[in-house]
Design an enzyme around this catalytic site. Structure first.
Site: not given
Length: 220
Positions: A87, A139
């Site tokens: 991540y 995103y």
């Protein structure tokens, strides 16, 4: 810390800029927090898989696990360069990956077009490399397809929805549509995050514009 070491890219990295990653998968959860099903279950006979990126994967996964006919959901990274990213690495923008949700579903209960309705209505697909306050290439809006039929349905729905958005005053759709490629599982704590943390942050929100395909109430 990795962002401080490497900086954050505001664009997709070239291959020579990408982080090296690793040969082995990173650890993740063994079971789905809600259903108890093995997270790495093979796709059962008669079921199909889909993959979507539409902002922070915490909120996106919740949207899909709530859909009747969805058998299993999981979050991870896809559509990038770095093998087996973490991540923290993905957040630097130097892996090229998107935060995605992989969905296993029963097409006799919910169609791929119905899932596309959830996708289009569940976020703003005109924002480029961001979703609300969440900014970065991880995103971005993306549909990652497993079959030619899915690719055709995705392209068709994008064209229809673009007209709806334009009529509502929105700009062009920035959603990428590409073959699914490799899905890398995200870390344990990301799986079904908002079921484990009901008050957790979720920056995913739609435009309020209905999608003209999928469920009957969207076709009007």
């Amino acid at each position: 810390m990795l962002s401080a070491l490497f900086g954050r890219l505001a664009r997709m990295p070239e291959a020579q800029e990408a982080l090296p990653g690793r040969d082995e998968p990173i650890p993740t959860a063994e079971f789905h927090f809600l259903s108890g099903l093995p997270l790495k279950s093979p796709v059962p006979n008669g079921m199909e898989e889909a993959m979507f990126g539409m902002g922070c994967f915490w909120g996106v996964e919740r949207k899909f696990w709530q859909v009747d006919g969805v058998w299993l959901t999981m979050v991870g990274y896809a559509a990038g360069i770095t093998p087996n990213p973490t991540y923290q690495e993905t957040c630097t923008g130097r892996t090229g990956h998107n935060e995605v949700v992989r969905v296993i579903y029963d097409p006799d209960v919910v169609s791929y077009e119905d899932l596309l309705k959830v996708f289009w209505e569940g976020h703003d697909p005109t924002q480029g490399n961001r979703q609300g306050n969440d900014i970065g290439t991880q995103y971005r809006s993306g549909i990652y397809t497993y079959t030619a039929a899915q690719a055709e349905a995705a392209e068709t729905s994008r064209a229809f929805y673009a007209e709806r958005l334009k009529a509502a005053g929105y700009g062009p759709i920035t959603t990428e549509i590409a073959p699914a490629g490799t899905f890398y599982f995200a870390e344990d704590y990301h799986q079904q995050y908002l079921a484990k943390n009901p008050g957790g942050y979720c920056g995913v929100g739609g435009t309020g514009v209905s999608c003209p395909i999928g469920l009957p109430d969207a076709r009007a």
